[in-house]
Write a protein that holds these residues in place. Structure first.
Motif, short mmCIF file in Angstrom:
data_model
loop_
_atom_site.label_atom_id
_atom_site.label_comp_id
_atom_site.label_asym_id
_atom_site.label_seq_id
_atom_site.Cartn_x
_atom_site.Cartn_y
_atom_site.Cartn_z
N ILE A 194 46.25 -26.05 41.82
CA ILE A 194 44.96 -26.66 42.15
C ILE A 194 44.72 -26.52 43.65
CG2 ILE A 194 44.78 -28.36 40.27
CD1 ILE A 194 45.90 -30.50 42.17
N GLU A 195 43.45 -26.62 44.01
CA GLU A 195 43.07 -26.60 45.42
C GLU A 195 42.45 -27.95 45.75
OE1 GLU A 195 39.90 -23.80 46.27
OE2 GLU A 195 39.52 -24.72 48.22
N GLU B 84 47.42 -12.46 35.59
CA GLU B 84 47.26 -12.23 37.04
C GLU B 84 46.80 -13.55 37.66
OE1 GLU B 84 44.84 -8.69 36.60
OE2 GLU B 84 46.65 -7.49 36.83
N VAL B 85 45.70 -13.55 38.42
CA VAL B 85 45.19 -14.82 38.96
C VAL B 85 43.83 -15.03 38.32
CG1 VAL B 85 44.41 -16.04 41.03
CG2 VAL B 85 46.46 -14.57 41.12
N ILE B 86 43.68 -16.12 37.59
CA ILE B 86 42.43 -16.33 36.88
C ILE B 86 41.91 -17.76 37.08
CG2 ILE B 86 43.69 -16.67 34.70
CD1 ILE B 86 41.14 -15.33 33.37
N GLY B 87 40.66 -17.83 37.49
CA GLY B 87 40.05 -19.12 37.83
C GLY B 87 39.78 -19.98 36.60
N ILE B 88 39.74 -21.27 36.84
CA ILE B 88 39.46 -22.25 35.77
C ILE B 88 38.12 -22.90 36.09
CG2 ILE B 88 40.24 -24.43 34.75
CD1 ILE B 88 43.13 -23.58 35.47
N SER B 89 37.21 -22.91 35.10
CA SER B 89 35.91 -23.56 35.36
C SER B 89 35.99 -25.05 35.09
CB SER B 89 34.82 -22.90 34.52
OG SER B 89 35.16 -22.98 33.15
N LYS C 199 34.11 -28.69 41.13
CA LYS C 199 32.94 -28.73 42.02
C LYS C 199 32.63 -27.37 42.65
CE LYS C 199 34.81 -32.16 44.60
NZ LYS C 199 35.78 -33.02 43.95
N LYS C 200 33.69 -26.70 43.13
CA LYS C 200 33.48 -25.49 43.91
C LYS C 200 33.11 -24.29 43.05
CE LYS C 200 35.90 -25.27 48.30
NZ LYS C 200 37.03 -24.65 49.01
N GLU C 201 32.20 -23.45 43.57
CA GLU C 201 31.95 -22.14 42.95
C GLU C 201 33.24 -21.35 43.08
OE1 GLU C 201 29.38 -20.18 41.64
OE2 GLU C 201 28.45 -22.14 41.31
N TRP C 202 33.65 -20.66 42.01
CA TRP C 202 34.91 -19.91 42.06
C TRP C 202 34.98 -18.97 43.27
CZ3 TRP C 202 39.77 -19.79 41.21
CH2 TRP C 202 40.48 -18.59 41.24
N SER C 203 33.84 -18.30 43.57
CA SER C 203 33.85 -17.32 44.66
C SER C 203 34.14 -17.97 46.03
CB SER C 203 32.53 -16.56 44.70
OG SER C 203 31.47 -17.49 44.77
N ASP C 204 33.95 -19.27 46.14
CA ASP C 204 34.20 -19.97 47.42
C ASP C 204 35.60 -20.58 47.49
OD1 ASP C 204 31.58 -19.44 48.00
OD2 ASP C 204 30.86 -21.40 47.30
N THR C 205 36.42 -20.38 46.47
CA THR C 205 37.70 -21.09 46.42
C THR C 205 38.84 -20.31 47.09
OG1 THR C 205 38.38 -20.09 44.32
CG2 THR C 205 37.06 -22.13 44.18
N VAL C 206 39.89 -21.03 47.41
CA VAL C 206 41.10 -20.39 47.91
C VAL C 206 41.67 -19.48 46.81
CG1 VAL C 206 43.46 -20.80 48.73
CG2 VAL C 206 41.62 -22.32 49.46
N GLY C 207 41.54 -19.93 45.56
CA GLY C 207 42.02 -19.14 44.43
C GLY C 207 41.38 -17.75 44.37
N ALA C 208 40.09 -17.69 44.69
CA ALA C 208 39.39 -16.39 44.65
C ALA C 208 39.95 -15.46 45.73
CB ALA C 208 37.89 -16.60 44.84
N THR C 209 40.29 -16.04 46.88
CA THR C 209 40.90 -15.24 47.96
C THR C 209 42.26 -14.72 47.50
OG1 THR C 209 39.82 -16.64 49.58
CG2 THR C 209 41.69 -15.36 50.37
#
Ligand code: PMP
Length: 297
Positions: free
Chosen positions: A195-196, A253-258, A266-276
């Motif tokens: 989590i972030e 691999e690395v896959i975001g959770i909505s 809250k955060k848009e996936w593209s703005d997350t540390v996970g996306a980086t």
């Protein structure tokens, strides 16, 4: 799906057709889930076809066998060479590789006598994109170190994964999140969990999870990218107030959770540390320049 009439696999010292590979219905492995396996990926990188972290995967295979007294009379450097040969013989570029160690026919509950090794590979090209997962917390708890060697990748452990994963799908989720026996967050049925919160990543500490090679890679990437990452016990309440979350594993691999239990992050996936991290991971496995990993122009 996994093989056709031309597919070559490795079984106990020989390269044979997949359709000719045989196992015994009397194997201790089949009756008691007493086998160890790995899930490995090869990528068509900038420097040719490369197996990602082959050494780490085969070391874990050896450790898994040793943890449950399955003999391991194999040389890991040789197994890595054999795996490259399997990839070449089958003309694969982006592949999923499945080594499996089984033990000989035996109905008794004593340690395995003779080990067999099987290595298969098949084309697996998709690098997951920006698809996000809807996750549901499982009613099943992750296996506990008080009963099983959680850190070992043992076939029988995956019955826990299958029932949790199926339950999640039956409830309309894409995947499950399992808590450990004490109610802390553990992992997904086949992937680790992060989590972030306020720009820092948190992940369950070792103990009730499989020590994922991707998890370790994510932690290394965080160090390279100067992102703070903390391994600790995480309560479900902390997950529900997190800014974002993701799963990671060799296959995923690395896959975001909505969302988790229908609570959307809250955060848009593209703005997350996970996306980086997701981008950095793709660059790493494809052996793109480190500058690219660091997002330097
Ligand atoms: N947890 C479990 C239960 C798994 O099966 C996997 C997949 N091997 C993972 C985590 C992720 O491990 P890795 O990154 O080594 O694939």
């Amino acid at each position: 799906m996994y093989y056709n009439e031309n597919t070559i696999v490795y079984h106990n010292g020989a390269y044979i057709r997949a359709s000719d590979a045989k196992g015994s219905l009397y194997d201790q492995s089949l009756h008691y889930g007493y086998a160890a396996f790995e899930g490995i990926r090869a990528y068509d990188t900038n420097n040719g076809v490369k197996i990602f972290k082959a050494k780490e995967h085969y070391e874990r295979l050896k450790n898994s066998c040793e943890a449950v007294h399955i003999p391991y009379p194999f040389d890991n450097n040789e197994l890595i060479e054999i795996t490259y040969k399997i990839i070449r013989l089958n003309g694969l570029k982006n592949a999923y590789i499945r080594p499996l160690v089984t033990v000989s026919p035996n109905m008794s509950l004593i340690k395995g006598k003779e080990a067999s090794i099987f290595i298969a590979a098949w084309e697996w090209s998709t690098l997951l994109g920006d698809k996000l997962l809807k996750i549901g917390t499982s009613t099943h708890r992750r296996i506990t170190p008080a009963t099983l060697k959680v850190e070992a990748k043992i076939s029988g452990h995956y019955v826990n994964s299958i029932i949790a994963s199926q339950e999640a799908r039956d409830q309309g989720f894409d995947e499950a999140l399992l808590l450990d026996i004490d109610g802390f967050v553990a992992e997904a049925p086949g992937a680790n969990f992060f989590i972030e919160k306020d720009g820092v990543l948190f992940t369950p500490q070792l103990g009730s999870i499989l020590p994922g090679i991707t998890r370790a890679t994510v932690i290394e990437l965080c160090q390279a990218l100067e992102i703070d990452v903390v391994e600790k016990k995480i309560l479900p309440e902390e997950v529900s107030v997190a800014d974002s979350a993701f799963l990671c594993g060799t296959a995923a691999e690395v896959i975001g959770i909505s969302s988790i239990d229908n609570i959307t992050f809250k955060k848009e996936w593209s703005d997350t540390v996970g996306a980086t991290i997701q981008k950095a991971y793709k660059n790493l496995v494809l052996e793109k320049e480190f500058r690219t990993i660091l997002n330097v122009a």
